[in-house]
Structures are given as C-alpha cells and as structure tokens.
Scaffold this motif. Structure first.
Motif, PDB file in Angstrom:
ATOM      1  N   ILE A 368     -53.193  50.543 -60.797  1.00 38.96           N
ATOM      2  CA  ILE A 368     -53.380  49.150 -60.390  1.00 38.96           C
ATOM      3  C   ILE A 368     -52.836  48.258 -61.509  1.00 38.96           C
ATOM      4  CG2 ILE A 368     -55.046  47.377 -59.724  1.00 38.96           C
ATOM      5  CD1 ILE A 368     -56.900  49.648 -58.824  1.00 38.96           C
ATOM      6  N   PRO A 369     -51.697  47.591 -61.288  1.00 43.06           N
ATOM      7  CA  PRO A 369     -51.095  46.772 -62.345  1.00 43.06           C
ATOM      8  C   PRO A 369     -51.989  45.609 -62.760  1.00 43.06           C
ATOM      9  CG  PRO A 369     -49.509  47.217 -60.596  1.00 43.06           C
ATOM     10  CD  PRO A 369     -50.857  47.618 -60.074  1.00 43.06           C
ATOM     11  N   GLY A 370     -51.929  45.257 -64.049  1.00 36.52           N
ATOM     12  CA  GLY A 370     -52.601  44.068 -64.522  1.00 36.52           C
ATOM     13  C   GLY A 370     -51.937  42.817 -63.976  1.00 36.52           C
ATOM     14  N   ARG A 371     -52.690  41.707 -63.929  1.00 35.90           N
ATOM     15  CA  ARG A 371     -52.170  40.443 -63.389  1.00 35.90           C
ATOM     16  C   ARG A 371     -52.684  39.283 -64.231  1.00 35.90           C
ATOM     17  NH1 ARG A 371     -50.361  40.454 -57.933  1.00 35.90           N
ATOM     18  NH2 ARG A 371     -50.842  38.232 -57.860  1.00 35.90           N
ATOM     19  N   ARG A 372     -51.787  38.334 -64.521  1.00 34.76           N
ATOM     20  CA  ARG A 372     -52.207  37.128 -65.241  1.00 34.76           C
ATOM     21  C   ARG A 372     -52.992  36.194 -64.329  1.00 34.76           C
ATOM     22  NH1 ARG A 372     -49.741  37.172 -70.136  1.00 34.76           N
ATOM     23  NH2 ARG A 372     -47.841  38.421 -70.295  1.00 34.76           N
ATOM     24  N   THR A 373     -52.595  36.116 -63.092  1.00 41.79           N
ATOM     25  CA  THR A 373     -53.285  35.278 -62.110  1.00 41.79           C
ATOM     26  C   THR A 373     -53.389  36.051 -60.805  1.00 41.79           C
ATOM     27  OG1 THR A 373     -51.205  34.266 -61.370  1.00 41.79           O
ATOM     28  CG2 THR A 373     -52.418  33.141 -63.139  1.00 41.79           C
ATOM     29  N   GLY A 374     -54.280  35.606 -59.956  1.00 42.52           N
ATOM     30  CA  GLY A 374     -54.421  36.239 -58.661  1.00 42.52           C
ATOM     31  C   GLY A 374     -55.283  37.483 -58.722  1.00 42.52           C
ATOM     32  N   ALA A 375     -55.545  38.036 -57.544  1.00 39.26           N
ATOM     33  CA  ALA A 375     -56.453  39.174 -57.436  1.00 39.26           C
ATOM     34  C   ALA A 375     -55.765  40.475 -57.827  1.00 39.26           C
ATOM     35  CB  ALA A 375     -56.976  39.273 -56.005  1.00 39.26           C
ATOM     36  N   LEU A 376     -56.499  41.336 -58.500  1.00 46.24           N
ATOM     37  CA  LEU A 376     -56.010  42.668 -58.811  1.00 46.24           C
ATOM     38  C   LEU A 376     -55.875  43.481 -57.529  1.00 46.24           C
ATOM     39  CD1 LEU A 376     -58.214  43.474 -61.941  1.00 46.24           C
ATOM     40  CD2 LEU A 376     -55.743  43.080 -61.946  1.00 46.24           C
ATOM     41  N   GLY A 377     -54.915  44.376 -57.498  1.00 45.84           N
ATOM     42  CA  GLY A 377     -54.695  45.247 -56.349  1.00 45.84           C
ATOM     43  C   GLY A 377     -53.267  45.208 -55.856  1.00 45.84           C
ATOM     44  N   GLY A 378     -52.633  44.047 -55.925  1.00 44.51           N
ATOM     45  CA  GLY A 378     -51.255  43.915 -55.481  1.00 44.51           C
ATOM     46  C   GLY A 378     -50.318  44.764 -56.316  1.00 44.51           C
ATOM     47  N   GLY A 379     -49.396  45.452 -55.657  1.00 44.46           N
ATOM     48  CA  GLY A 379     -48.420  46.274 -56.361  1.00 44.46           C
ATOM     49  C   GLY A 379     -48.931  47.631 -56.782  1.00 44.46           C
ATOM     50  N   ALA A 380     -50.151  47.984 -56.381  1.00 45.21           N
ATOM     51  CA  ALA A 380     -50.705  49.278 -56.756  1.00 45.21           C
ATOM     52  C   ALA A 380     -49.924  50.414 -56.093  1.00 45.21           C
ATOM     53  CB  ALA A 380     -52.182  49.354 -56.376  1.00 45.21           C
ATOM     54  N   TYR A 381     -49.905  51.570 -56.748  1.00 43.81           N
ATOM     55  CA  TYR A 381     -49.192  52.730 -56.208  1.00 43.81           C
ATOM     56  C   TYR A 381     -49.952  53.996 -56.599  1.00 43.81           C
ATOM     57  CZ  TYR A 381     -47.266  52.479 -60.988  1.00 43.81           C
ATOM     58  OH  TYR A 381     -47.122  52.380 -62.355  1.00 43.81           O
ATOM     59  N   ALA A 382     -49.601  55.114 -55.957  1.00 46.79           N
ATOM     60  CA  ALA A 382     -50.379  56.341 -56.156  1.00 46.79           C
ATOM     61  C   ALA A 382     -49.471  57.555 -56.264  1.00 46.79           C
ATOM     62  CB  ALA A 382     -51.375  56.522 -55.012  1.00 46.79           C
ATOM     63  N   PHE A 383     -50.008  58.604 -56.899  1.00 46.57           N
ATOM     64  CA  PHE A 383     -49.325  59.891 -57.011  1.00 46.57           C
ATOM     65  C   PHE A 383     -50.263  60.996 -56.534  1.00 46.57           C
ATOM     66  CE2 PHE A 383     -47.593  57.308 -60.529  1.00 46.57           C
ATOM     67  CZ  PHE A 383     -46.227  57.393 -60.266  1.00 46.57           C
ATOM     68  N   THR A 384     -49.704  61.988 -55.883  1.00 52.27           N
ATOM     69  CA  THR A 384     -50.416  63.218 -55.552  1.00 52.27           C
ATOM     70  C   THR A 384     -49.479  64.382 -55.877  1.00 52.27           C
ATOM     71  OG1 THR A 384     -49.636  63.531 -53.274  1.00 52.27           O
ATOM     72  CG2 THR A 384     -51.486  62.005 -53.596  1.00 52.27           C
ATOM     73  N   GLN A 385     -49.965  65.602 -55.721  1.00 45.91           N
ATOM     74  CA  GLN A 385     -49.099  66.757 -55.928  1.00 45.91           C
ATOM     75  C   GLN A 385     -48.056  66.883 -54.834  1.00 45.91           C
ATOM     76  OE1 GLN A 385     -50.374  70.600 -57.649  1.00 45.91           O
ATOM     77  NE2 GLN A 385     -52.440  69.802 -57.401  1.00 45.91           N
TER      78      GLN A 385
END
Length: 471
Positions: A368-385
């Motif tokens: 979950i990328p950090g953000r200077r403004t706005g709600a956290l969650g935008g731009g999040a990504y995931a990895f699995t095997q």
C-alpha cells in the motif's frame, strides 16, 4: 476458509518478522521495519547484508536450536555462496546450541558501538537459563572487517519467560539516541548507549507496567527529542489483538485501536514518523477488529501521537486494496514499512498468509503506497506465488507472506522486497527476493532462496525465513 484466529491462538505468538533488510539508512531514528534485522553492513564493504533466520534449524543434532544466515550484499545482488551461517556453536557467539533454543527467532541490526560496522542483535527466546525454563537470552554479535566474529550478552534483569521474543534497535546518535528494546513476558527491557564490544552499555531500564509484550518498535513521532518506544502486548481476551502503548506507562494504552505487530515510517511524508500496527486476527466477538484482518495507522505530529488519537483503518475491502476481506485471510500477519518507490513516502507491506489464491492458504503480500494527501489504498498492488515471473507455484498451506521486509542490498537505490513462506516444503521454509524497480519491487528477475541453498540441509522444520505470528 478456516478460522485462523483460533489456529493462531494455539501457537506461541512471538512477533518474528523476516530478518532481512530495510530501506532506511543505518543511522536513523525511524527504522522502516520494527522486526527483523535492519539492513547492516556487518563487514564494512559498503553493501548492506541480508540476515535470514532459521529458528527451527537443527544444530549438531539439537532440533530447533536455531541459526542465522548472513548473505553478503554486492553490486551483483545476493549470492548464496557469499554467506555465513551463525549458531550458538559458532566461535565467539555466547552460549551453546541446545534443543529448542530458537536462536534467531528475533533479530535487529544497528551500529551500537558506532564504529562504522553494523552489529546484529539476536534473540533466543526459548533458551533455558538460571532464570528458568524458556527464560530466553539476547546476544549482540559485533560487526568487523571480518564480519560477525565475536559477541556479548544483553542480560535480563529479572526472572521471566521468552526474553528476546522481539527486538528493535536504532543507532541515531550518542548515548540514549542509540537503543535496543527487548520484548518478553515480564515486559520490555530498554538498553541505551554507549555500547562497547566488551559488552558494556549505558543503562538498562525494565518496564513491567504493561502485560506480556509481543512486539516492540522504536521511532521518533515528534522529531527532536528522545526515541519513542512502542510496545504491543500479546492477545487480550476482549480485543482481536493486544494493547498498543507509546512510551508505556500504567493505563497508557492507545484508547482506540490495537494489534499484534508494530512498524514505523513516514507514510505521509510530513517529516514525522508514523506508527503502523497489524491486527490480523478475526474479531470473533471481541470489542474491536475486522473480518480477515486489518492495519491501523497513527500519524505522527509536532506533538507526537496522542493516546486518544483515532487511527486510519485499512483492510482488503478498502478502496484500491487488492482482494476482499475474507475470514481467515490473516491480513497483516506480517508487516513492513519502507519507501519502495523512492518518492519520499514510506509504503506499507502486509502479508496475508491465509489468503486463498485458488489454493487454500497459499498466501499473498500486499503493498500500500504512502500518500501525502488523500486516503491510503490507491495504487496498492499484490504478489502471490502465482504472479508471473515469481518462481514456484502457490500450494495448499504454503503461507506465502509469513514474513516480509524490504531494503537495498546492491546499492542501486532501489529496495528489494523479501517474502518468506514458512510452510514451504514441510516447514523447511523459503525466501523470495523481488528486485527493486523504478516504481517499486518487481516480480521480473525475482528469485527463490531455499534452506538447502544456504547450507541448511534439514528437510523439515527449519523455518527458514522466520515464523512470523506462527512461531
């Protein structure tokens, strides 16, 4: 999916994140990860070295004695041939390898004696001592041009159990700006500088004003003062996790929010460290918590973090976060905070080892990328095997995401992401290294490091990479 809160509750709950590397500089008051070894150049060659635990390793016939593997950093990255395997039977290391000592269950790194070499702090929380069974020990292995060749103990001051179950260390300046914080069932023990290779230190102060401690962290939530100490207790009967204390005092727990793990980093880029806790358990009638697990973020400020502050809650149902909150996911069972894309903002990395990815409990890791403004969650990504280019394949009960950490070990300025799966190959365990890219870690070029490849031939129960909350 099975109820992992009940499953976790049947195991010891040491907060043992992967002992690898982090993206913050060695001399910092706000380490990006509060569990596992901070990246440290233990041999002074200019490259940070990865530290991978194997607390279940068999040593000289002693099952569960434990080991720590140091992989030396280099411009070409990590090579399993450039390594040191350290146990309590290694020359210069205090103690002797014994059954179920679990040496390496917790680690931390900082230049404690400020000689330019990183030192490694290692917990063996199940060590039997004159203080009692499973009393635990903590040792400092001192860095040098030849690596970690000598060590001394940081002794517990009172009787108790599981001393060294979690560790945090920071070298941010002379005296009290250099500190080691140790978790145990009797509370948290704080060691401050100056430290010496002879084993001396400035002061040791024990805080027994909180319940049994599961996790510790160090940061500076209102820069300019002394280091702030974070203590998270073991599970409490009326909470989904444990209580969270900042600079603990009697009755001083955060009034809103709880968890089992803590990490520190500047998520919103305002110059103040922020506190992130992970609360992966199911609520199951508790007064707090979220289905599938959650993260909580308290933002630092010029006045620090108030006890009554309301944290920001993140789940897999938060807009932008991949997946969905499902019972037993264990979102937040592992936790790291580091600036992965070099934008000046700390990003949050959370493991969900109970995630079903078409295969039960194969596991997932979310950034979950950090953000200077706005709600956290935008731009999040995931990895699995099962992510393209990641070696291996998701299998039932692999628990990919058991532990996580991040850091730059080839000095290109792009932090790598480290992920373990403790259940891989019958609890042998494995670690994946995802290269750092311009926008963060990437699966392309990733590699899988197995226990056997680093000289640990034990086929079952090695727990290479660490056990996380499954320990």
């Amino acid at each position: 999916m099975e109820n992992r809160r009940g499953l976790y509750s049947g195991w010891r709950t040491g907060a043992l994140l992967i002992a690898v590397v982090m993206g913050a500089p060695l001399l910092t008051a706000t380490p990006a990860v509060a569990h596992g070894a901070v990246p440290g150049d233990v041999n002074g060659d200019g490259y940070r070295d990865a530290v991978l635990p194997a607390p279940g390793a068999n040593v000289a016939g002693k099952s569960g004695a434990g080991a720590v593997v140091v992989l030396y950093g280099a411009k070409s990255g990590l090579s399993t041939s450039r390594r040191a395997v350290i146990t309590q039977n290694s020359a210069g290391v205090p103690g002797t390898a014994e059954t179920e000592d679990r040496f390496g269950a917790a680690t931390a790194t900082a230049d404690l004696n400020r000689d330019g070499y990183a030192d490694l702090v290692v917990g063996a929380p199940n060590e039997d001592t004159t203080r009692g069974r499973d009393a635990g020990t903590v040792s400092v292995l001192w860095g040098s041009k030849n690596g970690l060749t000598s060590g001394t103990d940081l002794p517990a001051t009172t009787p108790g159990a599981y001393y060294g179950r979690d560790l945090a260390a920071v070298s941010a300046g002379p005296g009290e700006r250099t500190e080691v914080l140790v978790a145990g069932y009797e509370g948290a023990l704080r060691f401050t500088g100056p430290f010496t290779r002879g084993g001396t230190y400035g002061q040791a102060v024990e805080n027994q004003e909180t319940p049994s401690v599961n996790s510790v962290a160090l940061g500076d939530f209102s820069p300019g003062g002394s280091l702030d100490e974070v203590v998270v207790t073991v599970r409490m009967s009326d909470l989904s996790g444990g209580e969270v204390y900042i600079n603990p005092v009697i009755g001083g727990a955060q009034q809103k929010g709880n968890g089992l793990l803590a990490a520190v980093g500047d998520v919103n880029g305002d110059g103040h460290a922020d506190l992130v806790t992970a609360d992966p358990d199911e609520p199951d009638g508790a007064a707090d918590g979220a289905r599938g697990g959650r993260l909580l973020v308290w933002y630092g400020s010029a006045r620090g973090i108030a006890r009554e502050a309301e944290p920001v809650q993140l789940t897999q149902n938060t807009p932008g976060v991949p997946g969905a909150s499902e019972k037993g996911d264990g979102f937040g069972s592992s936790l790291a905070v580091a600036d992965l894309n070099r934008d000046g903002l700390a990003d949050i990395v959370a493991g969900s080892p109970g995630e079903d990815t078409g295969t039960a409990n194969a596991g997932q890791v979310t950034v979950i990328p950090g953000r200077r403004t706005g709600a956290l969650g935008g731009g999040a990504y995931a990895f699995t095997q099962d992510t393209a280019d990641i070696p291996g394949a998701g299998e039932t009960e692999d628990e990919f995401g058991t532990t996580v950490a991040a850091g730059d070990i080839d000095k290109d300025g792009r932090p790598e992401l480290f992920i373990s799966a403790v259940m891989e190959n019958s609890l042998t365990g494995a670690v994946w290294v995802l290269p750092g890219g311009t926008g963060g870690p990437t699966a392309k070029g990733s590699r899988m490091i197995t226990a056997s490849s680093v000289g640990l031939p034990q086929r079952e129960g090695t727990q290479f990479g660490g056990t996380g909350l499954l320990g």
